[in-house]
Motif scaffolding. Structure first.
Motif, PDB file in Angstrom:
ATOM      1  N   ASP A  65       0.864  -1.174   0.000  1.00  0.00           N
ATOM      2  CA  ASP A  65       0.000   0.000   0.000  1.00  0.00           C
ATOM      3  C   ASP A  65       0.905   1.231   0.000  1.00  0.00           C
ATOM      4  O   ASP A  65       1.468   1.597   1.027  1.00  0.00           O
ATOM      5  N   ARG A  66       1.061   1.848  -1.163  1.00  0.00           N
ATOM      6  CA  ARG A  66       1.957   2.999  -1.283  1.00  0.00           C
ATOM      7  C   ARG A  66       1.476   4.201  -0.470  1.00  0.00           C
ATOM      8  O   ARG A  66       2.278   4.967   0.039  1.00  0.00           O
ATOM      9  N   TRP A  67       0.180   4.364  -0.362  1.00  0.00           N
ATOM     10  CA  TRP A  67      -0.373   5.492   0.371  1.00  0.00           C
ATOM     11  C   TRP A  67       0.002   5.426   1.849  1.00  0.00           C
ATOM     12  O   TRP A  67       0.444   6.401   2.438  1.00  0.00           O
ATOM     13  N   ALA A  97       6.636  -3.455  -3.950  1.00  0.00           N
ATOM     14  CA  ALA A  97       5.355  -3.689  -4.617  1.00  0.00           C
ATOM     15  C   ALA A  97       5.251  -5.062  -5.267  1.00  0.00           C
ATOM     16  O   ALA A  97       4.155  -5.604  -5.392  1.00  0.00           O
ATOM     17  N   GLU A  98       6.364  -5.646  -5.673  1.00  0.00           N
ATOM     18  CA  GLU A  98       6.320  -6.954  -6.321  1.00  0.00           C
ATOM     19  C   GLU A  98       6.517  -8.042  -5.264  1.00  0.00           C
ATOM     20  O   GLU A  98       7.635  -8.303  -4.820  1.00  0.00           O
ATOM     21  N   ILE A  99       5.409  -8.666  -4.865  1.00  0.00           N
ATOM     22  CA  ILE A  99       5.430  -9.677  -3.806  1.00  0.00           C
ATOM     23  C   ILE A  99       4.875 -10.981  -4.364  1.00  0.00           C
ATOM     24  O   ILE A  99       3.822 -10.992  -4.988  1.00  0.00           O
ATOM     25  N   GLU A 100       5.583 -12.061  -4.085  1.00  0.00           N
ATOM     26  CA  GLU A 100       5.105 -13.389  -4.460  1.00  0.00           C
ATOM     27  C   GLU A 100       4.810 -14.170  -3.188  1.00  0.00           C
ATOM     28  O   GLU A 100       5.517 -14.046  -2.194  1.00  0.00           O
ATOM     29  N   ILE A 101       3.765 -14.983  -3.245  1.00  0.00           N
ATOM     30  CA  ILE A 101       3.406 -15.849  -2.122  1.00  0.00           C
ATOM     31  C   ILE A 101       3.804 -17.269  -2.492  1.00  0.00           C
ATOM     32  O   ILE A 101       3.500 -17.740  -3.592  1.00  0.00           O
ATOM     33  N   GLY A 102       4.490 -17.950  -1.586  1.00  0.00           N
ATOM     34  CA  GLY A 102       4.897 -19.330  -1.831  1.00  0.00           C
ATOM     35  C   GLY A 102       3.681 -20.237  -1.971  1.00  0.00           C
ATOM     36  O   GLY A 102       2.583 -19.906  -1.516  1.00  0.00           O
ATOM     37  N   PRO A 103       3.844 -21.392  -2.610  1.00  0.00           N
ATOM     38  CA  PRO A 103       2.721 -22.302  -2.854  1.00  0.00           C
ATOM     39  C   PRO A 103       1.965 -22.714  -1.594  1.00  0.00           C
ATOM     40  O   PRO A 103       0.757 -22.895  -1.628  1.00  0.00           O
ATOM     41  N   SER A 104       2.674 -22.830  -0.467  1.00  0.00           N
ATOM     42  CA  SER A 104       2.006 -23.230   0.778  1.00  0.00           C
ATOM     43  C   SER A 104       1.339 -22.043   1.468  1.00  0.00           C
ATOM     44  O   SER A 104       0.574 -22.225   2.403  1.00  0.00           O
ATOM     45  N   GLY A 105       1.666 -20.812   1.032  1.00  0.00           N
ATOM     46  CA  GLY A 105       1.145 -19.625   1.686  1.00  0.00           C
ATOM     47  C   GLY A 105       1.925 -19.242   2.922  1.00  0.00           C
ATOM     48  O   GLY A 105       1.564 -18.318   3.640  1.00  0.00           O
ATOM     49  N   GLY A 128       5.248 -18.443   2.906  1.00  0.00           N
ATOM     50  CA  GLY A 128       6.388 -17.597   2.603  1.00  0.00           C
ATOM     51  C   GLY A 128       6.018 -16.446   1.698  1.00  0.00           C
ATOM     52  O   GLY A 128       5.150 -16.577   0.825  1.00  0.00           O
ATOM     53  N   LEU A 129       6.666 -15.304   1.915  1.00  0.00           N
ATOM     54  CA  LEU A 129       6.531 -14.131   1.052  1.00  0.00           C
ATOM     55  C   LEU A 129       7.895 -13.885   0.433  1.00  0.00           C
ATOM     56  O   LEU A 129       8.921 -13.985   1.122  1.00  0.00           O
ATOM     57  N   HIS A 130       7.924 -13.559  -0.856  1.00  0.00           N
ATOM     58  CA  HIS A 130       9.191 -13.343  -1.551  1.00  0.00           C
ATOM     59  C   HIS A 130       9.107 -12.070  -2.385  1.00  0.00           C
ATOM     60  O   HIS A 130       8.108 -11.828  -3.056  1.00  0.00           O
ATOM     61  N   TRP A 131      10.157 -11.269  -2.309  1.00  0.00           N
ATOM     62  CA  TRP A 131      10.303 -10.066  -3.115  1.00  0.00           C
ATOM     63  C   TRP A 131      11.432 -10.338  -4.106  1.00  0.00           C
ATOM     64  O   TRP A 131      12.612 -10.222  -3.766  1.00  0.00           O
ATOM     65  N   PRO A 132      11.099 -10.724  -5.341  1.00  0.00           N
ATOM     66  CA  PRO A 132      12.142 -11.113  -6.298  1.00  0.00           C
ATOM     67  C   PRO A 132      13.119  -9.998  -6.648  1.00  0.00           C
ATOM     68  O   PRO A 132      14.315 -10.261  -6.815  1.00  0.00           O
ATOM     69  N   THR A 133      12.664  -8.763  -6.751  1.00  0.00           N
ATOM     70  CA  THR A 133      13.582  -7.680  -7.113  1.00  0.00           C
ATOM     71  C   THR A 133      14.569  -7.374  -5.993  1.00  0.00           C
ATOM     72  O   THR A 133      15.633  -6.826  -6.239  1.00  0.00           O
ATOM     73  N   LEU A 134      14.213  -7.739  -4.766  1.00  0.00           N
ATOM     74  CA  LEU A 134      15.080  -7.493  -3.612  1.00  0.00           C
ATOM     75  C   LEU A 134      15.778  -8.756  -3.132  1.00  0.00           C
ATOM     76  O   LEU A 134      16.626  -8.694  -2.251  1.00  0.00           O
ATOM     77  N   ASP A 135      15.371  -9.912  -3.664  1.00  0.00           N
ATOM     78  CA  ASP A 135      15.847 -11.213  -3.200  1.00  0.00           C
ATOM     79  C   ASP A 135      15.664 -11.319  -1.686  1.00  0.00           C
ATOM     80  O   ASP A 135      16.571 -11.679  -0.942  1.00  0.00           O
ATOM     81  N   ALA A 136      14.471 -10.964  -1.231  1.00  0.00           N
ATOM     82  CA  ALA A 136      14.146 -10.971   0.195  1.00  0.00           C
ATOM     83  C   ALA A 136      12.980 -11.917   0.443  1.00  0.00           C
ATOM     84  O   ALA A 136      12.110 -12.082  -0.417  1.00  0.00           O
ATOM     85  N   ASP A 137      12.985 -12.541   1.619  1.00  0.00           N
ATOM     86  CA  ASP A 137      11.944 -13.488   1.988  1.00  0.00           C
ATOM     87  C   ASP A 137      11.524 -13.271   3.430  1.00  0.00           C
ATOM     88  O   ASP A 137      12.340 -12.906   4.276  1.00  0.00           O
ATOM     89  N   LEU A 138      10.241 -13.513   3.697  1.00  0.00           N
ATOM     90  CA  LEU A 138       9.727 -13.523   5.065  1.00  0.00           C
ATOM     91  C   LEU A 138       8.877 -14.776   5.246  1.00  0.00           C
ATOM     92  O   LEU A 138       8.136 -15.169   4.347  1.00  0.00           O
ATOM     93  N   HIS A 139       8.973 -15.362   6.419  1.00  0.00           N
ATOM     94  CA  HIS A 139       8.195 -16.540   6.779  1.00  0.00           C
ATOM     95  C   HIS A 139       6.933 -16.046   7.487  1.00  0.00           C
ATOM     96  O   HIS A 139       7.014 -15.317   8.476  1.00  0.00           O
TER      97      HIS A 139
END
Length: 142
Positions: free
Chosen positions: A30-32, A65-73, A75-86
């Motif tokens: 949410d940029r705002w 802004a570019e967030i991917e959710i892992g198949p199990s739901g 994990g969160l991944h930010w490909p442009t930052l190569d960052a992950d959160l559990h």
């Protein structure tokens, strides 16, 4: 080293327990409000500023802004930052590794918040710190 069927079943059961406690259905930036917003299967939304998360701190306003959710739901991944959160760690307020959390006090959720708590922690430290917890039966195989 091979994985036995029993070990595979136990791992699947652990993952299912974590999913049952809450997994991501959607995630957006949410940029705002300048917050990452994660909607869980439980109906709860969790929002946090990216500056508090390892790998997201210091990113440009576009990168989160570019967030991917892992198949199990889980994990969160930010490909442009190569960052992950559990996601289970996020729900506990853990937004990075132990060393990163220690170096970024604003991100830690377990800091003392009152003079009484700080005093008790100092007194406990003088006594040698918190006693070690005994392992609970059944955890030895984990």
């Amino acid at each position: 080293m091979s994985v036995t069927d029993r070990e595979l079943e136990r791992a699947a059961a652990r993952m299912q327990r974590k999913r049952d406690a809450g997994h991501a259905l959607s995630a957006r930036y949410d940029r705002w409000r300048r917050r990452v917003v994660v909607r869980l299967n439980t109906g709860i939304e969790v929002a946090f500023p990216p500056e508090l998360a390892e790998g997201l701190a210091g990113a440009s306003s576009e990168d989160p802004a570019e967030i991917e959710i892992g198949p199990s739901g889980l994990g969160l991944h930010w490909p442009t930052l190569d960052a992950d959160l559990h996601v289970p760690a996020l729900l506990r307020g853990v937004l990075g590794s132990r060393s990163w959390m220690a170096a970024h006090p604003g991100a830690a959720s377990d800091r003392s918040r009152s003079p009484a708590k700080a005093k008790a922690a100092r007194e406990n430290g003088r006594k040698g710190g918190r006693p070690r917890r005994d392992r609970v039966a059944g955890e030895a195989g984990r």
